[in-house]
Design a protein around this motif. Structure first.
Motif, PDB file in Angstrom:
ATOM      1  N   ILE A 684       0.863  -1.185   0.000  1.00  0.00           N
ATOM      2  CA  ILE A 684       0.000   0.000   0.000  1.00  0.00           C
ATOM      3  C   ILE A 684       0.898   1.233   0.000  1.00  0.00           C
ATOM      4  CG2 ILE A 684      -0.353  -0.267   2.532  1.00  0.00           C
ATOM      5  CD1 ILE A 684      -3.060   1.299   2.003  1.00  0.00           C
ATOM      6  N   GLN A 694      -0.022   7.475  11.750  1.00  0.00           N
ATOM      7  CA  GLN A 694      -0.511   6.121  12.072  1.00  0.00           C
ATOM      8  C   GLN A 694       0.576   5.281  12.749  1.00  0.00           C
ATOM      9  OE1 GLN A 694      -3.814   4.867  10.963  1.00  0.00           O
ATOM     10  NE2 GLN A 694      -4.038   7.084  10.853  1.00  0.00           N
ATOM     11  N   VAL A 702       0.190  -4.362   7.332  1.00  0.00           N
ATOM     12  CA  VAL A 702      -1.127  -3.831   7.740  1.00  0.00           C
ATOM     13  C   VAL A 702      -2.253  -4.649   7.103  1.00  0.00           C
ATOM     14  CG1 VAL A 702      -0.377  -1.445   8.114  1.00  0.00           C
ATOM     15  CG2 VAL A 702      -1.064  -2.161   5.818  1.00  0.00           C
ATOM     16  N   LEU A 704      -6.116  -4.144   5.578  1.00  0.00           N
ATOM     17  CA  LEU A 704      -6.941  -3.055   5.052  1.00  0.00           C
ATOM     18  C   LEU A 704      -8.406  -3.437   5.212  1.00  0.00           C
ATOM     19  CD1 LEU A 704      -4.919  -2.487   1.743  1.00  0.00           C
ATOM     20  CD2 LEU A 704      -4.519  -1.497   4.013  1.00  0.00           C
ATOM     21  N   VAL A 720       3.603  -1.577   3.899  1.00  0.00           N
ATOM     22  CA  VAL A 720       3.509  -0.125   3.726  1.00  0.00           C
ATOM     23  C   VAL A 720       4.723   0.395   2.951  1.00  0.00           C
ATOM     24  CG1 VAL A 720       3.479   2.070   4.964  1.00  0.00           C
ATOM     25  CG2 VAL A 720       2.151   0.118   5.828  1.00  0.00           C
ATOM     26  N   THR A 730      -4.312   6.783  -0.737  1.00  0.00           N
ATOM     27  CA  THR A 730      -3.445   5.604  -0.766  1.00  0.00           C
ATOM     28  C   THR A 730      -3.676   4.843  -2.068  1.00  0.00           C
ATOM     29  OG1 THR A 730      -5.027   4.064   0.232  1.00  0.00           O
ATOM     30  CG2 THR A 730      -3.665   5.344   1.760  1.00  0.00           C
ATOM     31  N   THR A 732      -3.185   0.931  -4.041  1.00  0.00           N
ATOM     32  CA  THR A 732      -2.864  -0.503  -4.005  1.00  0.00           C
ATOM     33  C   THR A 732      -3.011  -1.054  -5.422  1.00  0.00           C
ATOM     34  OG1 THR A 732      -5.157  -1.061  -3.541  1.00  0.00           O
ATOM     35  CG2 THR A 732      -3.687  -0.864  -1.625  1.00  0.00           C
ATOM     36  N   ILE A 762      -6.795   1.420   8.085  1.00  0.00           N
ATOM     37  CA  ILE A 762      -5.536   0.674   7.989  1.00  0.00           C
ATOM     38  C   ILE A 762      -5.146   0.203   9.395  1.00  0.00           C
ATOM     39  CG2 ILE A 762      -3.087   0.872   7.349  1.00  0.00           C
ATOM     40  CD1 ILE A 762      -3.951   3.144   5.429  1.00  0.00           C
ATOM     41  N   LYS A 764      -2.446  -1.836  11.764  1.00  0.00           N
ATOM     42  CA  LYS A 764      -1.113  -2.453  11.825  1.00  0.00           C
ATOM     43  C   LYS A 764      -1.214  -3.871  12.376  1.00  0.00           C
ATOM     44  CE  LYS A 764       3.445  -1.370  13.625  1.00  0.00           C
ATOM     45  NZ  LYS A 764       4.297  -0.277  14.054  1.00  0.00           N
TER      46      LYS A 764
END
Ligand SMILES: Nc1nc2c(c(=O)[nH]1)N[C@H]1C(S)=C(S)[C@@H](COP(=O)(O)OP(=O)(O)OC[C@H]3O[C@@H](n4cnc5c(=O)[nH]c(N)nc54)[C@H](O)[C@@H]3O)O[C@H]1N2
Ligand SMILES: Nc1nc2c(c(=O)[nH]1)N[C@H]1C(S)=C(S)[C@@H](COP(=O)(O)OP(=O)(O)OC[C@H]3O[C@@H](n4cnc5c(=O)[nH]c(N)nc54)[C@H](O)[C@@H]3O)O[C@H]1N2
Ligand code: SF4
Ligand SMILES: [Mo]
Length: 767
Positions: A684, A694, A702, A704, A720, A730, A732, A762, A764
């Motif tokens: 991402i 973040q 992460v 999503l 990331v 963002t 992807t 998002i 982690k």
């Protein structure tokens, strides 16, 4: 409710070993040549490689199965008239690797589904028809005739023809597409969804309403005399690489190039033509004069800001900016359009677009003094809730400037698949016009269904809700290309039978109905030998030029049939004596199919003669000549709402794009060379400030999440990567995150999934 895809629906979540470098400044050049050669040599011997590559995009040769960018009329390099990604497309198809019955006997469907899309695709061409019986774990071979009869039996047992869906991807030739839609309509339904529904449908709707034709108006030659080319929401360096040659030539002739994109895409910044020694050894050409790094879905406010400033200039010096004669004689709706602009606040527009006013003024200065503007766009504009509005806002600019219907100016929606435009012309459409059906009925002596059919999204919904439908696909990879992967998988699993006409194995063969059949077809590059001799097919490129394509390579198996032969076999088994088409005869000689097309579709007069001209022929196009008679004689200014792009605390916008190493769901490799991302697709791309907020670092893992109408969707395990993109935006890769695109998040009017704007959070993952 929360949804996590099952193991068979998506490529595995394991990482492949990411490395990162700085994004490249220059596109193409020698690295492109090396990459092209490596891909071809991995798939076939040098003799076969030479044979096909010298024929690619030559007049009368093989039409590139990659994108729909047109071939130049005047100069075609004898050494090779193709790009790196054209070479990859051909390597993928012309490979000598193949899947024999032993492969399917050895690998269960479940085992295959545990492999990545990349691995699956690289196994080679499917070499014979296969069936997956009810409850079976493995595909087994089936004879062609048995396959046709099995499918026919299921089709004829359905309570209504509307319980079957006939999808088309955009590689299908004109001849195959025409026969296919004729068969489907004789069978009794207009359920003809196609990849266009997910692609340029918004362009078709927007342009039909405003300029009276759903196709672009420019030709390649227009580029060479334009003054400004806008490239909006498009990444030609990767997806239409030879467009860079046209941009370079335009630039050399004095055109300014303005790029509007959330990402600084490499090909648009600087380009080295691999065919030019001077370029390859030197610096290449800087293409973009002005780059506007727009917020995701900030295009409507940006266009409005540009138009408002142009209008201010026009007011202070009348007739210096807008084309008053054109507006008065050729358009309507100007007053409402201006009233709307007057009511908007410039600062709010700039803020919503993400671009500083000084930069917008630069664009305005370039546009104000230009009279010949071409606007190019692709998925960055179409795949939004307001996709139609995005494009109509661009049309407003062209109309105000009188930049349509004259040389050097006009609309250029850059098409994706190599014959996606031709398929529509041939009648692959769930909403056929009555005049088209009238012509079919009178030529072929049957009663065509009149009620409109299902497009892609509505087909998925119907198959989800209605048990026991039949799904048939002429090419493509329906499961992976469509939105909301888990939901679509459920829809396909609900079917009584799923059938795929395919060249290569993909995930849609592994997530199936109660029974599944794979019908392997010849590809573009294969010799197509029928009873009357070697056949050629024809295709229509992005600019309405119809030309021939003839395969040159020996097919990898004697068990492959051409797409027209597959349609004919199925039609004969299903329709029995309905209608007056001699199905076997037509598949033996495609001249007969072209005569059928000529009798039904305007613009194809003397088809067989004109298609034999190596240059092909051009289809009629009203907008090209400022003829708007199909919509009452006047082009239409429109007023388009500014989209509400508000995010809640912790939410981000996500767009999905292609890497430099894929063709849609076909993964050529794991590198996105221009963006500097190697050996990994589960990434991402984020703004560095957002990462800090973040507490995320480069390489962090992460999950999503998307939540839409009470349903939660998860795309697990992404890495990331810090990237040059505005905050809260963002990026992807498609198709890994299609699982997050909600089935009911679609564009107004065109029903295209909103793959370029998904709200996500998002999370982690502690590893
Ligand atoms: N090699 C290769 N060639 C291809 C394909 C392929 O997969 N590989 N696919 C073919 C097909 S079917 C198609 S339709 C075309 C697709 O061609 P493109 O439309 O160029 O493909 P995408 O990767 O979807 O890229 C969309 C571009 O839009 C930008 N973008 C994203 N969101 C927004 C937005 O909100 N506003 C603006 N202004 N820009 C935005 C992205 O940064 C990206 O540069 O390519 C065709 N050609
Ligand atoms: N999230 C997200 N989703 C998207 C998009 C996006 O930008 N983002 N883009 C959308 C767009 S623009 C499109 S066009 C669709 C693409 O959707 P599709 O057209 O359905 O998908 P492809 O990946 O192009 O299809 C590849 C398969 O086609 C088959 N094939 C290849 N050549 C031939 C041939 O000559 N004959 C036959 N019969 N089969 C062949 C092979 O088996 C191969 O596996 O995806 C859409 N989905
Ligand atoms: S630009 Fe498109 S059509 Fe042309 S060679 Fe490259 S992939 Fe093929
Ligand atoms: Mo597309």
């Amino acid at each position: 409710m929360s949804k996590k895809p099952s193991d068979t629906e998506l490529t595995p979540e394991s990482f492949t070993g990411m490395t990162l470098t700085k994004p490249k400044h220059t596109a193409a050049g020698l690295p492109a040549v090396f990459s092209a050669v490596r891909h071809i040599m991995d798939e076939m011997d040098p003799l076969r490689a030479t044979k096909v590559m010298f024929e690619l995009n030559q007049m009368g040769g093989v039409d590139c199965p990659g994108c729909a960018w047109p071939d130049p009329k005047d100069h075609r390099s004898k050494l090779g008239e193709y790009c790196e990604n054209g070479a990859k497309a051909i390597a993928e198809e012309a490979t000598t690797k193949k899947l024999e019955p032993e492969f399917f006997a050895k690998n269960s469907v479940e085992e295959l589904a545990a492999q990545s899309d990349f691995w699956i695709g690289k196994r080679g061409r499917i070499a014979q028809p296969m069936i997956l019986d009810e409850g079976a774990t493995h595909y087994r071979p089936i004879h062609w005739q048995d396959a046709f009869e099995t499918i026919a039996k299921e089709l004829n047992a359905l309570p209504s023809p509307d319980h079957a869906v006939f999808y088309t991807s955009g590689r299908t030739s004109n001849e195959a597409a025409f026969l296919y839609q004729l068969f489907v309509r004789m069978y009794g339904t207009n359920n003809l969804p196609d990849c266009s529904n997910m692609c340029h449908e918004s362009s078709g709707v927007a342009l039909s309403e405003t300029v009276g034709i759903g196709k672009g108006s420019v030709t390649l030659e227009d580029f060479y005399e334009s003054e400004v080319v806008l490239v909006i929401g498009q990444n030609p360096g990767t997806n239409h690489p030879r467009m860079l040659n046209a941009l370079k030539r335009a630039n050399k002739n004095g055109a300014k190039i303005i790029t509007i994109n959330p990402l600084p895409e490499t090909g648009l910044i600087r380009f080295k033509d691999p065919q030019s020694v001077g370029d390859v050894l030197g610096e290449g050409t800087a293409l973009t004069d002005l780059f506007l790094q727009v917020r995701l879905n900030g295009d409507v406010p940006l266009m409005k800001a540009i138009l408002k400033l142009l209008w201010d200039k026009e007011k202070s010096e009348p007739q210096s900016v807008f084309d008053k004669d054109f507006i008065e004689s050729k358009t309507e709706g100007f007053t409402a359009f201006i009233d709307d602009l007057e009511s908007k606040d410039l600062n709010e527009l700039c803020e919503a677009s993400g671009i500083a006013i000084l930069q917008i003024e630069e664009a305005v200065n370039i546009l104000a003094s230009s009279k010949k503007i071409i606007a190019c766009w692709a998925m960055g504009l179409t795949q939004h809730k307001n996709g139609v509005g995005n494009i109509q806002e661009v049309v407003n600019l062209l109309l105000a400037k009188g930049s349509i219907g004259k040389p050097g100016a006009g609309t250029c929606p850059v098409r994706g698949h190599s014959n996606v435009q031709g398929d529509r012309t041939m009648g692959i459409w769930e909403k056929p016009k009555d005049s088209f059906l009238d012509a079919l009925e009178s030529s072929f002596n049957f009663k065509a269904p009149r009620h409109h059919g299902l497009d892609v999204v509505d087909s998925i919904k119907k198959m989800h809700e209605q048990q026991g439908m039949v799904f048939f696909a002429m090419g493509g990879n329906f499961l992976s290309a469509t939105p909301d992967t888990s939901y679509t998988a459920e829809a396909l699993r609900n079917c009584i039978l799923t059938v795929q006409v395919s060249t290569k194995l993909n995930r849609s063969h592994l997530v199936t109905g109660r029974r599944a059949i794979i019908l392997p077809s010849l590809g573009r590059s294969d010799v197509d030998m029928q009873a009357s001799g070697k056949q050629f097919v024809s295709v229509e490129n992005s600019m309405g030029v119809v030309h021939s394509s003839q395969g040159r390579l020996k097919p990898i198996s004697t068990h492959l049939l051409s797409e027209p032969a597959i349609v004919a076999g199925l039609a004969k088994a299903t329709l029995k004596d309905k209608g007056n088409v001699e199905w076997h005869q037509v598949a033996e000689n495609y001249d007969i199919i072209r005569n059928m097309i000529q009798a039904t579709i305007p613009g194809f007069e003397n088809y067989n003669e004109r298609v034999r001209d190596p240059q092909g022929f051009v289809l009629p196009n009203g907008a090209r000549n400022a003829d708007f008679s199909s919509i009452g004689g006047k082009a239409k200014f429109t007023v388009n709402e500014i989209p509400d792009n508000k995010l809640k605390q912790g939410e981000f916008h996500m767009t999905t794009v292609r890497t430099h190493d894929q063709f849609n769901t076909t993964i050529y490799g794991l590198n996105d060379r221009y963006r500097g991302i190697f050996n990994e697709r589960r990434v991402i791309l984020m703004n560095e400030e957002d990462m800090k907020d973040q507490t995320l670092e480069k390489g962090d893992v992460v999950d999503l999440w998307n939540e839409h109408n009470g349903i939660k969707r998860c795309a697990p395990r992404f890495l990331v990567v810090p990237y040059s993109v505005l905050q809260k935006c963002t990026v992807t890769y498609f198709p890994e995150t299609n699982v997050l695109v909600p089935i009911d998040s679609v564009a107004d009017k065109s029903n295209t999934p909103t793959s370029k704007l998904v709200k996500i959070t998002i999370k982690k993952v502690i590893v």
